[in-house]
Design a protein around this motif. Structure first.
Motif, PDB file in Angstrom:
ATOM      1  N   UNK A  13       0.831  -1.204   0.000  1.00 33.38           N
ATOM      2  CA  UNK A  13       0.000   0.000   0.000  1.00 33.38           C
ATOM      3  C   UNK A  13       0.869   1.259   0.000  1.00 33.38           C
ATOM      4  N   UNK A  14       1.945   1.232   0.781  1.00 29.45           N
ATOM      5  CA  UNK A  14       2.884   2.362   0.788  1.00 29.45           C
ATOM      6  C   UNK A  14       3.469   2.600  -0.595  1.00 29.45           C
ATOM      7  N   UNK A  15       3.932   1.511  -1.211  1.00 30.16           N
ATOM      8  CA  UNK A  15       4.540   1.628  -2.541  1.00 30.16           C
ATOM      9  C   UNK A  15       3.534   2.153  -3.556  1.00 30.16           C
ATOM     10  N   UNK A  71      -5.519   0.055   2.316  1.00 30.32           N
ATOM     11  CA  UNK A  71      -5.466  -1.237   2.996  1.00 30.32           C
ATOM     12  C   UNK A  71      -6.855  -1.832   3.208  1.00 30.32           C
ATOM     13  N   UNK A  72      -7.872  -0.967   3.341  1.00 29.58           N
ATOM     14  CA  UNK A  72      -9.239  -1.455   3.573  1.00 29.58           C
ATOM     15  C   UNK A  72      -9.746  -2.322   2.438  1.00 29.58           C
ATOM     16  N   UNK A  73      -9.239  -2.064   1.239  1.00 33.12           N
ATOM     17  CA  UNK A  73      -9.698  -2.842   0.076  1.00 33.12           C
ATOM     18  C   UNK A  73      -8.872  -4.106  -0.147  1.00 33.12           C
ATOM     19  N   UNK A  76      -8.940  -9.927   2.617  1.00 29.18           N
ATOM     20  CA  UNK A  76      -8.684 -10.486   3.934  1.00 29.18           C
ATOM     21  C   UNK A  76      -8.742  -9.461   5.044  1.00 29.18           C
ATOM     22  N   UNK A  77      -8.745  -8.157   4.684  1.00 29.76           N
ATOM     23  CA  UNK A  77      -8.840  -7.105   5.693  1.00 29.76           C
ATOM     24  C   UNK A  77     -10.297  -6.687   5.831  1.00 29.76           C
ATOM     25  N   UNK A  78     -10.830  -6.815   7.035  1.00 28.13           N
ATOM     26  CA  UNK A  78     -12.232  -6.468   7.281  1.00 28.13           C
ATOM     27  C   UNK A  78     -12.408  -4.970   7.466  1.00 28.13           C
ATOM     28  N   UNK A  92      -8.980  -8.281  10.739  1.00 34.96           N
ATOM     29  CA  UNK A  92      -9.066  -9.212   9.611  1.00 34.96           C
ATOM     30  C   UNK A  92     -10.435  -9.869   9.588  1.00 34.96           C
ATOM     31  N   UNK A  93     -10.867 -10.291   8.402  1.00 41.25           N
ATOM     32  CA  UNK A  93     -12.116 -11.056   8.375  1.00 41.25           C
ATOM     33  C   UNK A  93     -11.824 -12.475   8.859  1.00 41.25           C
ATOM     34  N   UNK A  94     -12.873 -13.174   9.273  1.00 40.42           N
ATOM     35  CA  UNK A  94     -12.703 -14.484   9.907  1.00 40.42           C
ATOM     36  C   UNK A  94     -11.948 -15.455   9.017  1.00 40.42           C
TER      37      UNK A  94
END
Length: 552
Positions: A13-15, A71-73, A76-78, A92-94
């Motif tokens: 995400x930074x890059x 990062x939200x998109x 695996x990230x809820x 994180x999502x389950x």
């Protein structure tokens, strides 16, 4: 999703933000993620925005918002929340969190290993007890901690050679030999000699290989007794270390490796070439004050005899010559004075002491109620501690605390089969997980059906499952930190956290169905999580040199 994968996602995400012109900053090679103290703040947190804000010329919260949006998109990230001055709290999502259970089981014994110290070649010297008597409580702490430090270093990619320095030169060996010889003839040991039944026992060992030795004169018998008794005592030391689960790659003889080989003379000559040796009043000196020592040190006395310091210098150079750019010395509480002089040796040898030598000082350990050895008379033998408390209890207890903290072990606690006893608590969690697996299999639960793995990570949605998974996920970073800081107690304390989370999960989530209930994918998936916990506990206990029992 593992912490390493999440770290990589944040780096990506930074890059991406830099390429898009949203940020102008050089991203670090690694983004650290940590478990927040309050689980309501998410599964993981990072302060990367705070670290980079000044370099990026941005407000930390504004930088965090940029990262949060990207990062939200991420798969695996809820959710991602910007908190406080610019922290990122990540949930994180389950399915992403639960996927770790299968990863751990498939990785098996290598889960938690990393390459953070890859390329590091280390010589680590510890215990190094004199070969004039049995190992005792004074050697116990470094035997346990030294071996565990070597294990966590290897688990983090370092190439480690564990070394035992045998101090088999000097007058002490003559005193030792004369003590054994005296007892062979039924005489009292000489004044200043070694007492104890073990000296008599060593005499019997000498007679076993040299039955006619008592017929010789003392002068003729002494070298025979010295060598045979030394060999027998070293066998006893090695056998005791083996019973304690400690092994060494190298046993280095001071007599053979330094004195007989001419290494001391060679070391003095090499240090003289470096410009740090001078002569004064007939003695040969090393100018260690140039490198922080409180006084210069004598290498060769005026009578031509080398000092212990000369042997220390030659030993350091031996390690260097054998291809060890990094050298770790584990020394006892009474060796603080050695720190500056050993670092000075490294500097005089042309090395950077901050890179080439590391000296760890361990504090004393005592055991309430421990009895003096019947064989040695004036010491508490390690062998007796193992027989009394058990190898696992002693090793775990010693590994559970930092080396620089004084420690008193409580035998009553260590012998308890209860949750009050930390080693029992962790070992019981492993045994309980293996029992749960056996019961599940008996109930028809298997991780695979008709050769196909059955695993649905999204089913691991109970709060205790998220808690347990988070602690399992943190294990590799704990191993890395334990290696970086030479602190295996981090592993022990984390295992206790894993055990606590496992017991809570076990009490709330069934693996095997009850009664006539059908086996479902939830049962099968929970078996994966159960077995993943077993693996982490077993891997961690192995780093501490402690067994992971199947039953208790």
């Amino acid at each position: 999703m593992t912490p390493e994968e999440l770290s990589s996602a944040i780096s990506a995400c930074l890059a991406d933000a830099v390429r898009a012109g949203e940020l102008a900053v050089d991203a670090p090679e690694e983004v650290r993620v940590e478990r927040p103290k309050n689980r309501e703040h998410g599964d993981w947190a990072t302060n990367i925005a705070l670290q980079l804000a000044k370099k990026a010329g941005m407000n930390p919260r504004a930088l965090a918002e940029v990262l949060a949006g990207r990062l939200s998109s991420f798969n695996g990230v809820k959710s991602v929340e910007v908190a406080g001055p610019g922290f990122l709290n990540i949930t994180l999502d389950a399915a992403a969190a639960g996927a770790l259970a299968k990863i751990i089981v498939e990785a098996g014994p290598v889960y938690g290993r990393n390459n953070a110290l890859g390329g590091h070649v280390v010589n680590m010297e510890f215990v190094s007890a004199n070969p004039t008597g049995p190992l005792h409580i004074g050697h116990t702490r470094w035997a346990a901690l030294g071996d565990s430090i070597a294990r966590v270093l290897r688990a983090s990619g370092a190439e480690v050679s564990a070394e035992y320095y045998i101090n088999d030169a000097g007058n002490q060996m003559n005193v030792f030999a004369n003590s054994v010889l005296a007892r062979l003839h039924g005489r009292d040991v000489p004044e200043g000699g070694y007492p104890g039944q073990y000296i008599v026992d060593l005499g019997h060992d000498v007679l076993a290989t040299h039955p006619d030795v008592r017929e010789l004169t003392d002068d003729a018998a002494l070298p025979i007794v010295r060598h045979a008794a030394y060999e027998a005592q070293m066998r006893d030391i090695k056998d005791t270390l083996a019973a304690f689960g400690v092994s060494f790659d190298v046993y280095f003889s001071e007599k053979e490796g330094l004195h007989d080989s001419g290494a001391i003379e060679s070391a003095v000559a090499r240090l003289r070439e470096q410009g740090h040796v001078y002569d004064d009043e007939g003695a040969v000196w090393l100018r260690t004050t140039d490198f922080g020592d409180d006084k210069d040190r004598v290498l060769i006395r005026a009578n031509g005899e080398p000092t212990y310091f000369a042997a220390d210098a030659a030993y350091y150079l031996s390690k260097k010559d054998r291809g060890f750019p990094e050298k770790i010395y584990l020394l006892g509480a009474d060796h603080h004075g050695y720190v500056n002089r050993l670092k000075a040796i490294a500097a005089c040898a042309g090395d950077d002491p901050e890179q080439s030598i590391e000296i760890l000082i361990g504090q004393l350990v005592s055991v309430n109620g421990a009895k003096l050895s019947k064989r040695a008379g004036n010491i508490i033998e390690l062998k007796d501690l193992i027989d009394w408390l058990g190898k696992d209890a002693v090793r775990y207890s010693l590994a559970r605390y930092p080396a620089d903290s004084p420690l008193t072990l409580d035998p009553e606690l260590l012998r308890k089969h209860s949750n009050e006893n930390p080693v029992y608590y962790v070992q019981y969690a492993h045994a309980r997980s293996r029992g749960a697996a056996r019961n599940a299999v008996d109930a028809g639960v298997a991780r695979a059906v008709e050769g196909q793995d059955v695993f649905d990570a999204s089913l691991l949605s109970h709060p205790t499952e998220g808690e347990l998974l988070a602690h399992l996920a943190a294990y590799p970073s704990i191993v890395g930190k334990a290696a970086e800081f030479r602190e295996p107690h981090r592993v022990a304390r984390h295992l206790e956290t894993v055990a606590s989370a496992y017991h809570s999960w076990y009490d709330n989530c069934r693996i095997a169905p009850q009664g006539d209930e059908e086996v479902t994918d939830l049962n099968r998936t929970r078996l994966w999580l159960n077995d993943a916990t077993s693996q982490v506990l077993a891997n961690g206990l192995d780093l501490l040199g402690v067994s992971a029992p199947e039953r208790m």
